[in-house]
Design a protein around this motif. Structure first.
Motif, PDB file in Angstrom:
ATOM      1  N   VAL A 123       0.078  -2.564  11.039  1.00 41.21           N
ATOM      2  CA  VAL A 123       0.150  -3.278   9.767  1.00 41.21           C
ATOM      3  C   VAL A 123       1.603  -3.649   9.472  1.00 41.21           C
ATOM      4  O   VAL A 123       1.897  -4.679   8.895  1.00 41.21           O
ATOM      5  N   GLY A 124       2.513  -2.782   9.881  1.00 34.89           N
ATOM      6  CA  GLY A 124       3.937  -3.025   9.658  1.00 34.89           C
ATOM      7  C   GLY A 124       4.433  -2.385   8.387  1.00 34.89           C
ATOM      8  O   GLY A 124       3.739  -2.304   7.386  1.00 34.89           O
ATOM      9  N   LYS A 125       5.631  -1.881   8.465  1.00 39.31           N
ATOM     10  CA  LYS A 125       6.338  -1.287   7.321  1.00 39.31           C
ATOM     11  C   LYS A 125       5.589  -0.131   6.684  1.00 39.31           C
ATOM     12  O   LYS A 125       5.736   0.137   5.506  1.00 39.31           O
ATOM     13  N   LEU A 126       4.748   0.551   7.452  1.00 38.81           N
ATOM     14  CA  LEU A 126       4.096   1.764   6.975  1.00 38.81           C
ATOM     15  C   LEU A 126       4.734   2.955   7.668  1.00 38.81           C
ATOM     16  O   LEU A 126       5.056   2.894   8.848  1.00 38.81           O
ATOM     17  N   ARG A 140      -5.110  -1.012   3.647  1.00 40.60           N
ATOM     18  CA  ARG A 140      -4.483  -2.238   3.092  1.00 40.60           C
ATOM     19  C   ARG A 140      -4.857  -2.433   1.624  1.00 40.60           C
ATOM     20  O   ARG A 140      -4.015  -2.739   0.797  1.00 40.60           O
ATOM     21  N   LYS A 141      -6.137  -2.268   1.313  1.00 37.22           N
ATOM     22  CA  LYS A 141      -6.587  -2.471  -0.066  1.00 37.22           C
ATOM     23  C   LYS A 141      -6.014  -1.420  -1.015  1.00 37.22           C
ATOM     24  O   LYS A 141      -5.604  -1.748  -2.131  1.00 37.22           O
ATOM     25  N   ILE A 142      -5.989  -0.191  -0.575  1.00 37.23           N
ATOM     26  CA  ILE A 142      -5.457   0.879  -1.429  1.00 37.23           C
ATOM     27  C   ILE A 142      -3.971   0.628  -1.698  1.00 37.23           C
ATOM     28  O   ILE A 142      -3.511   0.736  -2.829  1.00 37.23           O
ATOM     29  N   ASP A 179      -2.523  12.222  -7.750  1.00 40.48           N
ATOM     30  CA  ASP A 179      -2.655  10.771  -7.621  1.00 40.48           C
ATOM     31  C   ASP A 179      -2.702  10.311  -6.165  1.00 40.48           C
ATOM     32  O   ASP A 179      -2.901   9.127  -5.888  1.00 40.48           O
ATOM     33  N   ILE A 180      -2.567  11.236  -5.223  1.00 47.68           N
ATOM     34  CA  ILE A 180      -2.678  10.886  -3.808  1.00 47.68           C
ATOM     35  C   ILE A 180      -4.128  10.488  -3.518  1.00 47.68           C
ATOM     36  O   ILE A 180      -5.061  11.181  -3.908  1.00 47.68           O
ATOM     37  N   TYR A 181      -4.300   9.385  -2.838  1.00 46.02           N
ATOM     38  CA  TYR A 181      -5.635   8.880  -2.510  1.00 46.02           C
ATOM     39  C   TYR A 181      -6.115   9.596  -1.252  1.00 46.02           C
ATOM     40  O   TYR A 181      -5.488   9.501  -0.200  1.00 46.02           O
ATOM     41  N   VAL A 182      -7.219  10.337  -1.364  1.00 44.15           N
ATOM     42  CA  VAL A 182      -7.737  11.138  -0.255  1.00 44.15           C
ATOM     43  C   VAL A 182      -9.036  10.536   0.269  1.00 44.15           C
ATOM     44  O   VAL A 182      -9.995  10.358  -0.483  1.00 44.15           O
TER      45      VAL A 182
END
Length: 126
Positions: free
Chosen positions: A26-29, A119-121, A78-81
């Motif tokens: 994806v890049g830049k992750l 990507r959506k998150i 708030d971390i998306y699990v």
């Protein structure tokens, strides 16, 4: 600044490498990995990822324990699990959601679906 850090927690090296490769495309992750529950908790505290792809069946601490700890800690909640597990029975899915998982995906999974979810998150579209 937007969070771009993703943690993948799985004790299967093939899954770790595959997901890491897909997400880094994806890049830049900033994609980090852990192979057991204790390592995952250390990374969560020190690195503060914004998304965690979390297996349930892990050495040292289960994914359920990790999810519960994250979602009951105000600093981390708030971390998306997203749980990624071979356990696809309704009671397992219910348990993961009750412990605070934002999503539950069963293995085998389509890596492109995982990539699309990330990507959506990250874009703020859940």
């Amino acid at each position: 600044m937007l969070c771009k850090k993703i943690l993948i927690v799985d004790d299967e090296p093939c899954i770790l490498r595959s997901l890491q490769f897909q997400l880094e495309r994806v890049g830049k992750l900033d994609v980090i990995t852990a192979i057991d529950g204790e390592e995952a908790l250390r990374l969560i505290e020190n690195e503060r990822p914004c998304i965690i792809f979390l297996d349930i069946m892990l050495p040292k601490k289960s994914g359920y324990e990790i999810c519960k700890r994250i979602k009951t800690d105000p600093r981390l909640s708030d971390i998306y699990v997203i749980i990624l597990s071979a356990r696809g029975q309704l009671n397992e899915i219910s348990k993961g959601i009750e412990l605070g998982a934002d999503e539950y995906m069963t293995k085998p999974f389509d890596p492109s679906l995982v990539l699309e979810r990330a990507r959506k998150i990250l874009a703020g579209v859940t």
